[in-house]
Design an enzyme around this catalytic site. Structure first.
Site, short mmCIF file in Angstrom:
data_model
loop_
_atom_site.label_atom_id
_atom_site.label_comp_id
_atom_site.label_asym_id
_atom_site.label_seq_id
_atom_site.Cartn_x
_atom_site.Cartn_y
_atom_site.Cartn_z
CG ASN A 47 8.33 81.26 -32.90
OD1 ASN A 47 7.98 81.99 -31.98
ND2 ASN A 47 9.51 81.35 -33.48
CG HIS B 126 -0.62 85.88 -27.68
ND1 HIS B 126 -0.12 86.06 -28.95
CD2 HIS B 126 0.21 84.98 -27.09
CE1 HIS B 126 0.95 85.32 -29.13
NE2 HIS B 126 1.17 84.65 -28.01
NE ARG C 29 13.27 82.29 -27.18
CZ ARG C 29 13.50 83.24 -26.29
NH1 ARG C 29 14.75 83.52 -25.96
NH2 ARG C 29 12.52 83.91 -25.73
CE LYS D 281 11.48 85.12 -29.21
NZ LYS D 281 10.51 84.47 -30.13
CD GLU E 116 12.57 82.83 -32.40
OE1 GLU E 116 12.09 83.18 -33.48
OE2 GLU E 116 12.04 83.08 -31.30
NE ARG F 295 24.59 104.38 -25.21
CZ ARG F 295 24.73 105.70 -25.06
NH1 ARG F 295 24.81 106.21 -23.84
NH2 ARG F 295 24.78 106.50 -26.10
CE LYS G 224 9.70 81.59 -23.68
NZ LYS G 224 8.67 82.65 -23.83
CD GLU H 188 1.90 81.08 -26.05
OE1 GLU H 188 2.64 80.09 -26.19
OE2 GLU H 188 1.96 82.08 -26.78
CG HIS I 184 2.48 86.42 -33.99
ND1 HIS I 184 3.86 86.45 -33.88
CD2 HIS I 184 2.02 86.27 -32.72
CE1 HIS I 184 4.21 86.30 -32.62
NE2 HIS I 184 3.11 86.18 -31.90
CG HIS J 208 3.41 81.88 -31.58
ND1 HIS J 208 3.14 80.66 -30.99
CD2 HIS J 208 3.44 82.79 -30.57
CE1 HIS J 208 3.02 80.85 -29.68
NE2 HIS J 208 3.20 82.12 -29.41
#
Length: 360
Positions: free
Chosen positions: A245, A265, A241, A143, A237, A121, A227, A185, A252, A248
């Site tokens: 993206n 990427h 935030r 993330k 997000e 946990r 960032k 990026e 993606h 992306h």
């Protein structure tokens, strides 16, 4: 040494940028009062170069250590390999006070953070990114996750590291293609938030590609600053935030449709930025000349600005976008530039407009 803090109240953490610093990581982590048992998660390539130094540093600081290695590649960022990591942690006797060190690129960082967030946990983890892309992006912000055959990063958590430890010297052994992928990026940050940074990237291309220390440190620090500013304002997000993206949504989709095998990427994001800039022009939000400025900067670094091999099915790309976690009730969401340094989030865009841009 450069240092900045991502401000999240009680969960704030430091981002340390220092060349040649891997040998002091144990001493630095001992100040965080981590548990005595620390496992390094890495891949065989990175571990063969840097694993010994990190393990020795941890041992000198009094930590009991072990390591788990997973294959190198986006296709291994999966639930099955996450399960393998968790099994190895259980076999290694890690408890709730133990900690993990993510030594590698974005795949390792995302999977280590996810494993830490769900093991017993939640246990501590530390990010030690060794690629430019992970140093400027994925290691900062919390993330975590794995890919699914229906979409990238569809399964994961928000879970912050205790510290991000960036040794810029690791970039000297990074293959050229991986370095250039990371620039994708970096360019993103200039477009979404900092016009001056965009021009810095244009004017210092040779120094950056030659991996000169001053230039590398500057682009890493500025990317992390942008960032950190965004994440500290909107950690999960729910608003601001989302601007991170940019590139992306389409990027993606390209990765998903090609099985995460054809493009790195940052390469997919570069293509996505170009297409999304052209979409913004088509919708009357963005000046066409500035869209060409973005494309020119992308290509000047050797990044692809368009799909470079056989044409991908436009319908397949649209279907992949509809399964993206950024989509809401089937409505695609895009981050579109209004001018270099300023973007807006838009959803409900006509699919025919998107398709026409993808067809070129």
């Amino acid at each position: 040494m450069e240092s900045l803090v991502l401000d999240l109240g009680a969960r704030s953490y430091e981002i340390v940028i220092a060349g040649g610093s891997l040998d002091s990581i144990g001493q630095r982590l001992s100040q965080l009062k981590l548990g005595q048992r620390v496992f390094v998660i890495s891949n065989p390539t990175v571990f063969s170069i840097y694993g010994g130094r990190v393990i020795n540093s941890l041992k000198k600081a009094g930590f009991s250590t072990g390591f788990v290695l997973i294959p190198d590649g986006e296709e291994y960022k999966s639930l099955s390999w996450l399960s393998y990591i968790l099994t190895e942690l259980l076999k290694g006797g890690l408890d709730r006070k133990s900690a993990l060190v993510a030594l590698g690129g974005g795949v390792i960082g995302d999977m280590t953070g996810f494993a830490a967030s769900i093991y017993m946990r939640g246990i501590d983890y530390v990010a030690v990114p060794t690629t430019l892309l992970s140093q400027v992006d994925s290691s900062v912000g919390g993330k975590t996750g794995v890919n699914h055959q229906l979409g990238k990063n569809m399964i994961g958590t928000f879970y912050q590291p205790r510290i991000v430890f960036i040794d810029t010297d690791t970039l000297q052994t990074l293959p050229k293609r991986e370095t250039i992928s990371g620039i994708g990026e970096v360019i993103k940050y200039g477009v979404i938030k900092d016009k001056e940074f965009f021009h810095y990237l244009k004017n210092h291309r040779e120094q950056i590609l030659n991996k000169e220390d001053t230039a590398l440190t500057h682009i890493i620090k500025r990317s992390c600053q942008i960032k950190a500013e965004v994440v500290s304002f909107d950690e999960r997000e729910s608003g601001l935030r989302e601007i991170l993206n940019f590139g992306h949504t389409i990027g993606h989709a390209i990765e998903s449709v090609t099985g995460y095998m054809r493009y790195l990427h940052g390469e997919a994001v570069a293509i996505g930025m170009n297409f999304e800039s052209r979409l913004s022009v088509k919708l009357g939000l963005f000046d066409e000349k500035q869209s060409y400025d973005i494309m020119d900067l992308i290509e000047s670094y050797g990044l692809p600005a368009t799909i470079t091999s056989e044409k991908l099915s436009v319908n397949s790309l649209l279907d992949a976008m509809s399964h993206d976690k950024k989509a809401e009730s089937g409505s695609l969401k895009f981050v579109l530039p209004e001018k270099i340094g300023t973007v807006k989030v838009l959803k409900g865009i006509n699919r025919e407009d998107i398709a026409s841009v993808l067809k070129g």
